[in-house]
Design a protein around this motif. Structure first.
Motif, PDB file in Angstrom:
ATOM      1  N   THR A 284       0.965  -1.164  -0.199  1.00  0.00           N
ATOM      2  CA  THR A 284      -0.163  -0.097   0.503  1.00  0.00           C
ATOM      3  C   THR A 284       1.173   1.220  -0.488  1.00  0.00           C
ATOM      4  N   VAL A 285       0.680   2.371  -0.431  1.00  0.00           N
ATOM      5  CA  VAL A 285       0.979   3.276  -0.845  1.00  0.00           C
ATOM      6  C   VAL A 285       0.797   4.333  -0.759  1.00  0.00           C
ATOM      7  N   THR A 286       0.412   5.212   0.503  1.00  0.00           N
ATOM      8  CA  THR A 286      -0.403   6.437   0.909  1.00  0.00           C
ATOM      9  C   THR A 286       0.786   7.220   0.670  1.00  0.00           C
ATOM     10  N   ALA A 287      -0.216   8.783  -0.350  1.00  0.00           N
ATOM     11  CA  ALA A 287       1.061   9.563  -0.476  1.00  0.00           C
ATOM     12  C   ALA A 287       0.232  11.095   1.022  1.00  0.00           C
ATOM     13  N   LEU A 288       1.243  12.003   0.538  1.00  0.00           N
ATOM     14  CA  LEU A 288       1.654  12.739   1.905  1.00  0.00           C
ATOM     15  C   LEU A 288       0.945  14.489   0.808  1.00  0.00           C
ATOM     16  N   GLY A 289      -0.057  15.000   1.148  1.00  0.00           N
ATOM     17  CA  GLY A 289       0.425  16.354  -0.133  1.00  0.00           C
ATOM     18  C   GLY A 289      -0.474  17.817   1.167  1.00  0.00           C
ATOM     19  N   THR A 290      -1.042  18.794   0.600  1.00  0.00           N
ATOM     20  CA  THR A 290      -1.798  19.221   0.646  1.00  0.00           C
ATOM     21  C   THR A 290      -2.689  19.963  -0.027  1.00  0.00           C
ATOM     22  N   GLU A 291      -3.774  20.702   0.197  1.00  0.00           N
ATOM     23  CA  GLU A 291      -4.645  21.325  -0.557  1.00  0.00           C
ATOM     24  C   GLU A 291      -3.936  22.477  -1.376  1.00  0.00           C
ATOM     25  N   LYS A 292      -2.911  22.912  -1.177  1.00  0.00           N
ATOM     26  CA  LYS A 292      -2.485  23.771  -1.579  1.00  0.00           C
ATOM     27  C   LYS A 292      -1.448  23.332  -3.138  1.00  0.00           C
ATOM     28  N   GLY A 293      -1.211  24.217  -4.428  1.00  0.00           N
ATOM     29  CA  GLY A 293      -0.511  23.131  -5.849  1.00  0.00           C
ATOM     30  C   GLY A 293      -1.185  22.259  -5.689  1.00  0.00           C
ATOM     31  N   LEU A 294      -0.561  21.632  -6.690  1.00  0.00           N
ATOM     32  CA  LEU A 294      -0.579  20.534  -7.648  1.00  0.00           C
ATOM     33  C   LEU A 294      -1.756  18.859  -6.431  1.00  0.00           C
ATOM     34  N   ASP A 295      -1.520  18.406  -6.093  1.00  0.00           N
ATOM     35  CA  ASP A 295      -1.645  17.358  -5.010  1.00  0.00           C
ATOM     36  C   ASP A 295      -3.226  16.578  -5.193  1.00  0.00           C
ATOM     37  N   THR A 296      -3.860  17.431  -4.865  1.00  0.00           N
ATOM     38  CA  THR A 296      -5.124  17.695  -4.582  1.00  0.00           C
ATOM     39  C   THR A 296      -5.785  17.048  -6.232  1.00  0.00           C
ATOM     40  N   ARG A 297      -5.611  17.753  -7.763  1.00  0.00           N
ATOM     41  CA  ARG A 297      -6.096  16.925  -8.461  1.00  0.00           C
ATOM     42  C   ARG A 297      -4.654  15.599  -9.366  1.00  0.00           C
ATOM     43  N   LEU A 298      -3.538  15.580  -9.042  1.00  0.00           N
ATOM     44  CA  LEU A 298      -2.481  14.698  -9.925  1.00  0.00           C
ATOM     45  C   LEU A 298      -2.524  13.539  -9.122  1.00  0.00           C
ATOM     46  N   ILE A 299      -2.704  13.711  -7.680  1.00  0.00           N
ATOM     47  CA  ILE A 299      -3.005  12.218  -7.004  1.00  0.00           C
ATOM     48  C   ILE A 299      -3.363  10.970  -7.304  1.00  0.00           C
ATOM     49  N   PRO A 300      -4.805  11.688  -6.883  1.00  0.00           N
ATOM     50  CA  PRO A 300      -5.996  10.630  -7.380  1.00  0.00           C
ATOM     51  C   PRO A 300      -6.160  10.464  -7.839  1.00  0.00           C
ATOM     52  N   ALA A 301      -6.017  11.597  -9.377  1.00  0.00           N
ATOM     53  CA  ALA A 301      -6.085  10.627 -10.656  1.00  0.00           C
ATOM     54  C   ALA A 301      -5.038   9.661 -10.943  1.00  0.00           C
ATOM     55  N   ARG A 302      -3.720   9.408  -9.919  1.00  0.00           N
ATOM     56  CA  ARG A 302      -3.194   8.092 -10.922  1.00  0.00           C
ATOM     57  C   ARG A 302      -3.585   7.198  -9.527  1.00  0.00           C
ATOM     58  N   GLY A 303      -4.446   7.059  -8.667  1.00  0.00           N
ATOM     59  CA  GLY A 303      -5.230   5.777  -8.045  1.00  0.00           C
ATOM     60  C   GLY A 303      -4.406   5.704  -6.893  1.00  0.00           C
ATOM     61  N   TYR A 304      -3.778   6.843  -6.138  1.00  0.00           N
ATOM     62  CA  TYR A 304      -3.076   6.970  -4.878  1.00  0.00           C
ATOM     63  C   TYR A 304      -4.527   7.576  -3.849  1.00  0.00           C
ATOM     64  N   PRO A 305      -4.215   6.587  -2.231  1.00  0.00           N
ATOM     65  CA  PRO A 305      -4.761   7.695  -1.387  1.00  0.00           C
ATOM     66  C   PRO A 305      -3.516   8.927  -0.939  1.00  0.00           C
TER      67      PRO A 305
END
Length: 363
Positions: A34-55
Protein backbone atom coordinates in the motif's frame (compact mmCIF):
# COMPACT_ATOMS: atom_id res chain seq x y z
CA UNK A 1 3.98 -9.11 5.40
CA UNK A 2 2.05 -6.26 3.83
CA UNK A 3 4.28 -3.32 2.95
CA UNK A 4 3.13 0.20 3.84
CA UNK A 5 4.99 3.03 2.12
CA UNK A 6 4.36 6.73 2.68
CA UNK A 7 5.58 9.15 -0.02
CA UNK A 8 6.11 12.85 0.58
CA UNK A 9 6.41 14.69 -2.71
CA UNK A 10 3.59 17.18 -2.99
CA UNK A 11 3.27 20.73 -4.22
CA UNK A 12 4.62 20.89 -7.76
CA UNK A 13 4.61 18.41 -10.61
CA UNK A 14 8.40 18.23 -10.22
CA UNK A 15 7.90 16.66 -6.80
CA UNK A 16 4.67 14.75 -7.46
CA UNK A 17 5.60 12.98 -10.71
CA UNK A 18 8.77 11.25 -9.40
CA UNK A 19 6.85 10.21 -6.27
CA UNK A 20 4.04 8.68 -8.33
CA UNK A 21 6.47 6.95 -10.72
CA UNK A 22 8.25 5.48 -7.71
CA UNK A 23 4.91 4.38 -6.24
CA UNK A 24 4.01 2.63 -9.49
CA UNK A 25 7.35 0.79 -9.41
CA UNK A 26 6.77 -0.32 -5.81
CA UNK A 27 3.41 -1.80 -6.76
CA UNK A 28 4.95 -3.61 -9.75
CA UNK A 29 7.59 -5.17 -7.50
CA UNK A 30 5.29 -5.72 -4.50
CA UNK A 31 1.65 -6.00 -5.58
CA UNK A 32 0.67 -6.39 -1.92
CA UNK A 33 2.10 -2.98 -1.01
CA UNK A 34 0.00 0.00 0.00
CA UNK A 35 1.33 3.43 -0.92
CA UNK A 36 -0.05 6.53 0.78
CA UNK A 37 0.80 10.03 -0.43
CA UNK A 38 1.13 13.08 1.78
CA UNK A 39 0.04 16.41 0.36
CA UNK A 40 -1.75 19.68 1.00
CA UNK A 41 -4.64 21.57 -0.53
CA UNK A 42 -2.07 23.97 -1.95
CA UNK A 43 -0.47 23.12 -5.29
CA UNK A 44 -1.32 20.23 -7.61
CA UNK A 45 -1.66 17.46 -5.00
CA UNK A 46 -5.44 17.11 -4.96
CA UNK A 47 -5.60 17.00 -8.76
CA UNK A 48 -2.63 14.82 -9.71
CA UNK A 49 -2.31 12.27 -6.91
CA UNK A 50 -5.88 10.84 -6.75
CA UNK A 51 -5.87 10.69 -10.56
CA UNK A 52 -2.96 8.25 -10.32
CA UNK A 53 -4.98 5.98 -8.00
CA UNK A 54 -3.25 6.65 -4.69
CA UNK A 55 -4.85 7.69 -1.39
CA UNK A 56 -3.95 11.25 -0.40
CA UNK A 57 -3.61 12.37 3.21
CA UNK A 58 -3.72 16.15 3.59
CA UNK A 59 -1.49 17.96 6.06
CA UNK A 60 -1.10 21.69 6.80
CA UNK A 61 1.15 23.44 4.25
CA UNK A 62 4.56 24.67 5.37
CA UNK A 63 6.06 27.08 2.79
CA UNK A 64 9.83 26.86 2.95
CA UNK A 65 12.63 29.27 2.06
CA UNK A 66 15.20 27.76 -0.27
CA UNK A 67 17.94 28.41 2.30
CA UNK A 68 18.10 28.65 6.09
CA UNK A 69 16.97 32.13 7.09
CA UNK A 70 14.89 34.11 9.53
CA UNK A 71 11.78 33.00 7.64
CA UNK A 72 12.37 29.42 8.79
CA UNK A 73 12.68 30.51 12.41
CA UNK A 74 9.26 32.10 12.19
CA UNK A 75 7.60 28.84 11.15
CA UNK A 76 7.74 26.61 14.28
CA UNK A 77 3.99 26.57 14.91
CA UNK A 78 3.17 25.66 11.30
CA UNK A 79 5.96 23.10 11.16
CA UNK A 80 4.95 21.29 14.30
CA UNK A 81 1.27 21.33 13.40
CA UNK A 82 2.21 19.58 10.15
CA UNK A 83 4.54 17.18 11.96
CA UNK A 84 1.72 16.18 14.31
CA UNK A 85 -0.59 15.56 11.35
CA UNK A 86 2.03 13.39 9.63
CA UNK A 87 2.56 11.31 12.77
CA UNK A 88 -1.17 10.61 12.85
CA UNK A 89 -0.97 9.37 9.26
CA UNK A 90 2.09 7.21 9.94
CA UNK A 91 0.27 5.53 12.84
CA UNK A 92 -2.96 5.10 10.87
CA UNK A 93 -1.29 3.34 7.92
CA UNK A 94 1.32 1.57 10.06
CA UNK A 95 4.08 2.94 7.84
CA UNK A 96 7.18 0.84 7.21
CA UNK A 97 9.12 3.61 5.46
CA UNK A 98 8.82 7.27 4.47
CA UNK A 99 10.19 8.27 1.07
CA UNK A 100 10.60 12.00 0.54
CA UNK A 101 11.13 13.92 -2.68
CA UNK A 102 11.66 17.40 -1.27
CA UNK A 103 9.39 20.41 -1.09
CA UNK A 104 7.13 21.72 1.63
CA UNK A 105 5.45 18.36 2.28
CA UNK A 106 8.72 16.54 2.83
CA UNK A 107 10.15 18.49 5.77
CA UNK A 108 7.33 17.71 8.23
CA UNK A 109 7.37 14.12 6.98
CA UNK A 110 11.07 13.78 7.77
CA UNK A 111 10.67 15.35 11.20
CA UNK A 112 7.65 13.17 12.02
CA UNK A 113 9.40 9.96 10.96
CA UNK A 114 12.75 10.70 12.59
CA UNK A 115 13.57 8.01 15.15
CA UNK A 116 10.27 6.20 14.47
CA UNK A 117 10.14 5.16 10.81
CA UNK A 118 13.02 4.64 8.34
CA UNK A 119 13.50 7.50 5.88
CA UNK A 120 14.74 7.50 2.28
CA UNK A 121 15.43 10.82 0.55
CA UNK A 122 15.42 11.40 -3.20
CA UNK A 123 16.75 14.65 -4.70
CA UNK A 124 15.70 15.37 -8.28
CA UNK A 125 17.51 18.68 -8.78
CA UNK A 126 21.16 19.36 -9.36
CA UNK A 127 21.23 21.32 -6.10
CA UNK A 128 19.36 20.03 -3.07
CA UNK A 129 16.67 22.12 -1.44
CA UNK A 130 16.29 22.82 2.26
CA UNK A 131 13.87 19.98 3.08
CA UNK A 132 16.14 17.29 1.62
CA UNK A 133 19.21 18.81 3.24
CA UNK A 134 17.48 18.35 6.58
CA UNK A 135 16.10 14.90 5.80
CA UNK A 136 19.43 13.57 4.54
CA UNK A 137 20.95 14.11 7.99
CA UNK A 138 18.99 11.23 9.47
CA UNK A 139 17.92 9.19 6.42
CA UNK A 140 18.72 5.51 6.09
CA UNK A 141 19.62 6.02 2.42
CA UNK A 142 19.91 9.05 0.14
CA UNK A 143 19.44 9.01 -3.64
CA UNK A 144 20.00 11.75 -6.21
CA UNK A 145 19.29 12.33 -9.87
CA UNK A 146 22.75 13.63 -10.76
CA UNK A 147 26.15 13.91 -9.06
CA UNK A 148 26.96 16.98 -7.01
CA UNK A 149 23.57 17.52 -5.34
CA UNK A 150 25.26 18.51 -2.09
CA UNK A 151 23.70 15.66 -0.10
CA UNK A 152 26.13 13.40 1.79
CA UNK A 153 26.52 9.80 0.59
CA UNK A 154 23.95 10.25 -2.17
CA UNK A 155 23.58 7.35 -4.60
CA UNK A 156 23.06 8.58 -8.15
CA UNK A 157 20.01 6.82 -9.62
CA UNK A 158 18.34 9.36 -11.88
CA UNK A 159 14.73 10.52 -11.56
CA UNK A 160 11.83 8.05 -11.39
CA UNK A 161 9.75 8.54 -14.53
CA UNK A 162 6.36 7.33 -15.71
CA UNK A 163 6.41 3.85 -17.21
CA UNK A 164 4.70 5.23 -20.33
CA UNK A 165 7.80 7.37 -20.89
CA UNK A 166 10.55 4.90 -20.02
CA UNK A 167 9.03 2.12 -22.14
CA UNK A 168 8.16 4.42 -25.06
CA UNK A 169 8.88 3.01 -28.52
CA UNK A 170 8.94 6.27 -30.46
CA UNK A 171 9.31 4.66 -33.87
CA UNK A 172 6.37 2.31 -33.39
CA UNK A 173 4.10 5.03 -32.00
CA UNK A 174 5.19 7.76 -34.39
CA UNK A 175 2.44 7.37 -37.07
CA UNK A 176 -0.37 7.30 -34.51
CA UNK A 177 1.17 10.16 -32.53
CA UNK A 178 1.45 12.40 -35.57
CA UNK A 179 -2.11 11.62 -36.59
CA UNK A 180 -3.26 12.41 -33.02
CA UNK A 181 -1.81 15.92 -33.22
CA UNK A 182 -2.64 16.50 -36.88
CA UNK A 183 1.01 16.70 -37.90
CA UNK A 184 2.51 15.61 -41.24
CA UNK A 185 3.21 11.90 -41.47
CA UNK A 186 6.67 12.59 -42.90
CA UNK A 187 9.36 15.20 -42.32
CA UNK A 188 10.95 16.53 -39.13
CA UNK A 189 8.88 17.78 -36.18
CA UNK A 190 10.05 20.18 -33.48
CA UNK A 191 8.34 19.94 -30.09
CA UNK A 192 8.31 23.16 -28.05
CA UNK A 193 7.16 23.41 -24.45
CA UNK A 194 8.03 25.45 -21.39
CA UNK A 195 6.34 23.57 -18.57
CA UNK A 196 2.72 23.70 -17.44
CA UNK A 197 2.69 27.52 -17.54
CA UNK A 198 4.55 27.84 -20.82
CA UNK A 199 7.43 30.26 -21.28
CA UNK A 200 7.16 33.70 -22.83
CA UNK A 201 10.68 33.72 -24.23
CA UNK A 202 10.21 30.33 -25.92
CA UNK A 203 6.86 31.41 -27.34
CA UNK A 204 8.32 34.64 -28.74
CA UNK A 205 11.32 32.90 -30.29
CA UNK A 206 9.17 30.23 -31.93
CA UNK A 207 6.83 32.87 -33.35
CA UNK A 208 9.81 34.65 -34.90
CA UNK A 209 11.35 31.43 -36.20
CA UNK A 210 8.18 29.82 -37.53
CA UNK A 211 8.39 31.14 -41.13
CA UNK A 212 11.97 29.92 -41.43
CA UNK A 213 11.17 26.55 -39.86
CA UNK A 214 8.23 25.83 -42.12
CA UNK A 215 10.19 27.00 -45.15
CA UNK A 216 12.72 24.27 -44.30
CA UNK A 217 9.92 21.69 -44.07
CA UNK A 218 10.01 21.52 -40.24
CA UNK A 219 6.62 21.14 -38.54
CA UNK A 220 6.13 22.51 -35.02
CA UNK A 221 4.10 21.12 -32.11
CA UNK A 222 3.88 24.00 -29.64
CA UNK A 223 2.59 23.84 -26.05
CA UNK A 224 2.43 27.56 -25.25
CA UNK A 225 0.95 27.41 -21.74
CA UNK A 226 -2.47 28.46 -20.45
CA UNK A 227 -1.36 32.07 -20.11
CA UNK A 228 0.89 32.03 -23.17
CA UNK A 229 0.28 33.07 -26.74
CA UNK A 230 0.61 30.79 -29.77
CA UNK A 231 2.44 31.94 -32.87
CA UNK A 232 0.48 33.69 -35.62
CA UNK A 233 1.42 31.86 -38.82
CA UNK A 234 1.60 33.76 -42.08
CA UNK A 235 -1.43 33.65 -44.38
CA UNK A 236 -1.52 30.62 -46.61
CA UNK A 237 0.48 28.34 -44.32
CA UNK A 238 -0.28 24.61 -44.24
CA UNK A 239 -2.13 23.95 -40.95
CA UNK A 240 -0.35 20.63 -40.37
CA UNK A 241 2.96 22.48 -40.13
CA UNK A 242 2.07 24.31 -36.92
CA UNK A 243 -0.03 22.82 -34.14
CA UNK A 244 -0.51 24.83 -30.96
CA UNK A 245 -2.03 23.74 -27.66
CA UNK A 246 -2.14 25.45 -24.27
CA UNK A 247 -1.04 22.22 -22.59
CA UNK A 248 -0.26 18.68 -23.75
CA UNK A 249 -1.68 15.98 -21.49
CA UNK A 250 -0.26 12.99 -23.41
CA UNK A 251 3.41 13.91 -23.40
CA UNK A 252 4.48 10.42 -24.44
CA UNK A 253 2.59 10.98 -27.70
CA UNK A 254 4.28 14.34 -28.15
CA UNK A 255 7.68 12.72 -27.64
CA UNK A 256 6.81 10.01 -30.16
CA UNK A 257 5.75 12.59 -32.75
CA UNK A 258 8.89 14.72 -32.37
CA UNK A 259 12.44 14.57 -33.66
CA UNK A 260 13.91 17.30 -31.44
CA UNK A 261 12.80 19.53 -28.58
CA UNK A 262 13.06 23.17 -27.56
CA UNK A 263 12.35 23.42 -23.83
CA UNK A 264 13.29 24.60 -20.36
CA UNK A 265 15.73 22.57 -18.28
CA UNK A 266 13.76 21.56 -15.21
CA UNK A 267 14.88 18.28 -13.69
CA UNK A 268 11.81 16.31 -14.85
CA UNK A 269 11.97 17.80 -18.35
CA UNK A 270 15.64 16.91 -18.82
CA UNK A 271 15.08 13.42 -17.43
CA UNK A 272 12.12 12.64 -19.68
CA UNK A 273 13.53 14.15 -22.86
CA UNK A 274 16.82 12.31 -22.46
CA UNK A 275 15.15 9.02 -21.44
CA UNK A 276 13.15 8.90 -24.68
CA UNK A 277 16.25 9.72 -26.74
CA UNK A 278 15.32 13.16 -28.06
CA UNK A 279 18.04 15.77 -28.69
CA UNK A 280 17.12 19.15 -27.26
CA UNK A 281 17.91 22.81 -27.11
CA UNK A 282 17.65 23.55 -23.39
CA UNK A 283 16.88 27.11 -22.32
CA UNK A 284 17.32 27.29 -18.53
CA UNK A 285 14.96 29.45 -16.53
CA UNK A 286 16.89 32.67 -15.89
CA UNK A 287 15.89 32.85 -12.23
CA UNK A 288 16.67 30.95 -9.05
CA UNK A 289 20.08 29.53 -8.21
CA UNK A 290 21.07 28.40 -11.69
CA UNK A 291 20.11 24.79 -11.08
CA UNK A 292 18.33 24.38 -14.43
CA UNK A 293 21.58 24.80 -16.32
CA UNK A 294 23.17 22.23 -14.00
CA UNK A 295 20.30 19.80 -14.65
CA UNK A 296 21.06 19.79 -18.37
CA UNK A 297 24.86 19.77 -18.18
CA UNK A 298 25.32 15.95 -18.16
CA UNK A 299 23.15 15.57 -21.28
CA UNK A 300 24.88 18.46 -23.05
CA UNK A 301 28.31 17.09 -22.15
CA UNK A 302 27.32 13.72 -23.64
CA UNK A 303 26.29 15.35 -26.92
CA UNK A 304 22.54 14.99 -26.43
CA UNK A 305 21.69 18.67 -26.49
CA UNK A 306 22.84 22.26 -26.27
CA UNK A 307 22.32 25.02 -23.72
CA UNK A 308 21.13 28.45 -24.83
CA UNK A 309 20.84 31.23 -22.22
CA UNK A 310 17.35 32.71 -22.05
CA UNK A 311 18.65 36.17 -22.94
CA UNK A 312 20.17 34.81 -26.16
CA UNK A 313 17.06 32.98 -27.36
CA UNK A 314 15.79 34.63 -30.53
CA UNK A 315 14.12 33.41 -33.68
CA UNK A 316 17.46 33.49 -35.47
CA UNK A 317 19.10 31.42 -32.72
CA UNK A 318 16.31 28.84 -32.93
CA UNK A 319 16.91 28.53 -36.67
CA UNK A 320 20.70 28.39 -36.24
CA UNK A 321 20.54 25.58 -33.68
CA UNK A 322 17.68 23.47 -35.00
CA UNK A 323 17.56 23.71 -38.78
CA UNK A 324 21.00 22.06 -39.25
CA UNK A 325 20.16 19.40 -36.67
CA UNK A 326 16.74 18.52 -38.03
CA UNK A 327 18.06 18.51 -41.59
CA UNK A 328 20.81 15.96 -40.88
CA UNK A 329 19.44 12.48 -40.18
CA UNK A 330 22.80 11.04 -39.09
CA UNK A 331 23.46 13.90 -36.69
CA UNK A 332 19.93 13.66 -35.32
CA UNK A 333 20.31 9.94 -34.67
CA UNK A 334 23.69 10.38 -32.97
CA UNK A 335 22.41 13.15 -30.71
CA UNK A 336 19.36 11.08 -29.80
CA UNK A 337 21.51 8.10 -28.83
CA UNK A 338 23.74 10.35 -26.74
CA UNK A 339 20.71 11.79 -24.97
CA UNK A 340 19.33 8.35 -24.15
CA UNK A 341 22.71 7.07 -22.94
CA UNK A 342 22.99 9.98 -20.51
CA UNK A 343 19.63 9.23 -18.88
CA UNK A 344 18.45 6.77 -16.23
CA UNK A 345 15.33 5.09 -17.58
CA UNK A 346 15.32 2.49 -14.78
CA UNK A 347 15.46 4.98 -11.89
CA UNK A 348 11.93 4.14 -10.71
CA UNK A 349 12.68 0.47 -10.06
CA UNK A 350 16.20 1.15 -8.76
CA UNK A 351 14.75 3.49 -6.14
CA UNK A 352 11.98 1.02 -5.32
CA UNK A 353 14.53 -1.76 -4.75
CA UNK A 354 16.64 0.56 -2.60
CA UNK A 355 13.60 1.31 -0.44
CA UNK A 356 12.74 -2.40 -0.16
CA UNK A 357 16.30 -3.04 1.00
CA UNK A 358 15.85 -0.45 3.75
CA UNK A 359 12.57 -1.99 4.90
CA UNK A 360 14.02 -5.50 4.88
CA UNK A 361 17.20 -4.45 6.67
CA UNK A 362 19.60 -5.06 3.79
CA UNK A 363 22.61 -2.71 3.45
Amino acid sequence: MTLSVVVAGGGTAGHIEPAMAFADAVRRLRPDATVTALGTEKGLDTRLIPARGYPLELIPPVPLPRKPSGDLLRLPVKVWSAVSAVRDVLRKVDADVVVGFGGYVALPAYLAARGRTPIVVHEANARAGLANKVGARFAARVAAAVPGSGLPNAEVLGIPLRHAVTTLDRNALRPAAREHFGLPADGPVLLVFGGSQGARSLNSAVAAALPGLTEEGIAVLHAHGAAGTPADPAPGYVPQMYRARPYIEDMHLAYAAADAVLCRAGAMTVAEVSAVGLPAVYVPLPHGNGEQALNAEPVVAAGGGVLVPDAELTGDRVLAELVPLLGDAARLEAAGKAARASGHADADERLARLVLDVVEGRP
